[in-house]
Design a protein around this motif. Structure first.
Motif: not given
Length: 131
Positions: A20-35, A37-43, A67-72
């Motif tokens: 689950q990603i908050a609206n104000d989350a920094d996607l670049a930071a999440l990707a750089a941290e490897g967060t 990786e292995g995730v199948q669904r992002i809400e 990201f190729a998984g489910d984005i909900r």
């Protein structure tokens, strides 16, 4: 796009690794941290229908971070937003309480094609027709 009625989900109903990603989350930071990786669904949350930051997040997740998984879409999801959500990269949505899933499905029959490109088809209509 998979449409899910409010209250139709049971917690732990599937075995997908979900983030689950908050609206104000920094996607670049999440990707750089490897967060991611292995995730199948992002809400992505729509706290109210006037908050469109999740559209940008979905687009970035698909295009920039591949990201190729489910984005909900979750939260205050209304039927008039669904077509644009789908074009922005969402693959499923949990409707707000009181929204009719059948009416939501009918939204996709309203438009046969779109002039602009989107996540699903990046080429504009004139480029598709010329090919």
């Amino acid at each position: 796009m998979k449409i899910i009625a409010a209250g139709a989900l049971s917690l732990g109903a599937d075995d997908l690794k979900t983030l689950q990603i908050a609206n104000d989350a920094d996607l670049a930071a999440l990707a750089a941290e490897g967060t991611l990786e292995g995730v199948q669904r992002i809400e992505l949350q729509f706290p109210k229908f006037t908050d469109g930051r999740a559209y940008s997040q979905a687009l970035l997740l698909r295009r920039r971070y591949r990201f190729a998984g489910d984005i909900r879409a979750t939260g205050d999801v209304l039927i008039d937003q669904l077509v644009h959500m789908h074009r922005s990269g969402f693959s499923s949505a949990v409707l707000a309480p009181g929204v009719d899933p059948a009416a939501a499905e009918r939204q996709f029959a309203r438009y046969a094609a779109f002039y602009q490109g989107d996540v699903l088809e990046p080429r504009p209509l004139f480029a598709r027709e010329a090919a």
